[in-house]
Design a protein around this motif. Structure first.
Motif, PDB file in Angstrom:
ATOM      1  N   ARG A 274       0.820  -1.202   0.000  1.00 30.71           N
ATOM      2  CA  ARG A 274       0.000   0.000   0.000  1.00 30.71           C
ATOM      3  C   ARG A 274       0.859   1.258   0.000  1.00 30.71           C
ATOM      4  N   PHE A 275       1.968   1.198   0.708  1.00 28.47           N
ATOM      5  CA  PHE A 275       2.855   2.351   0.755  1.00 28.47           C
ATOM      6  C   PHE A 275       3.423   2.652  -0.629  1.00 28.47           C
TER       7      PHE A 275
ATOM      8  N   TYR B   2       1.919   1.985  -3.506  1.00 21.83           N
ATOM      9  CA  TYR B   2       0.817   2.593  -4.252  1.00 21.83           C
ATOM     10  C   TYR B   2       0.635   4.062  -3.852  1.00 21.83           C
ATOM     11  N   PHE B   3       0.754   4.330  -2.557  1.00 16.66           N
ATOM     12  CA  PHE B   3       0.634   5.705  -2.077  1.00 16.66           C
ATOM     13  C   PHE B   3       1.738   6.588  -2.655  1.00 16.66           C
TER      14      PHE B   3
ATOM     15  N   VAL C 161       1.226   9.872  -5.016  1.00 15.41           N
ATOM     16  CA  VAL C 161       1.804  11.179  -4.694  1.00 15.41           C
ATOM     17  C   VAL C 161       2.673  11.681  -5.836  1.00 15.41           C
TER      18      VAL C 161
END
Length: 75
Positions: free
Chosen positions: A2-3, A5-6, A10
């Motif tokens: 998930r990080f 993807y984040f 960004v």
């Protein structure tokens, strides 16, 4: 994961913001009797959104058609 993807989100948002910052000039848009002045970034965003909408509707139509054909063959 998930990080990751984040971070991608960004970075993409940053690239879009940078594009909008660099393309803040106004251009004239004429279509038949209608005309107006709009920013390049706004026009690109609207064109992208309309392209996504039309692509999504075409894909949906093809999926429905395919499911109807396969449903008919199973009977």
């Amino acid at each position: 994961m998930r990080f990751l993807y984040f971070l991608f989100l960004v970075a993409f948002a940053g690239a879009v913001g940078y594009f909008a910052y660099l393309n803040n000039q106004q251009v004239e848009l004429r279509f038949l009797e209608w005309h107006g002045y709009y920013s390049v970034a706004a026009l690109v965003g609207v064109a992208y959104g309309l392209g996504m909408l039309s692509g999504w509707s075409v894909v949906g139509m093809l999926r429905r058609s395919l499911s109807r054909v396969t449903e008919y063959e199973q009977r």
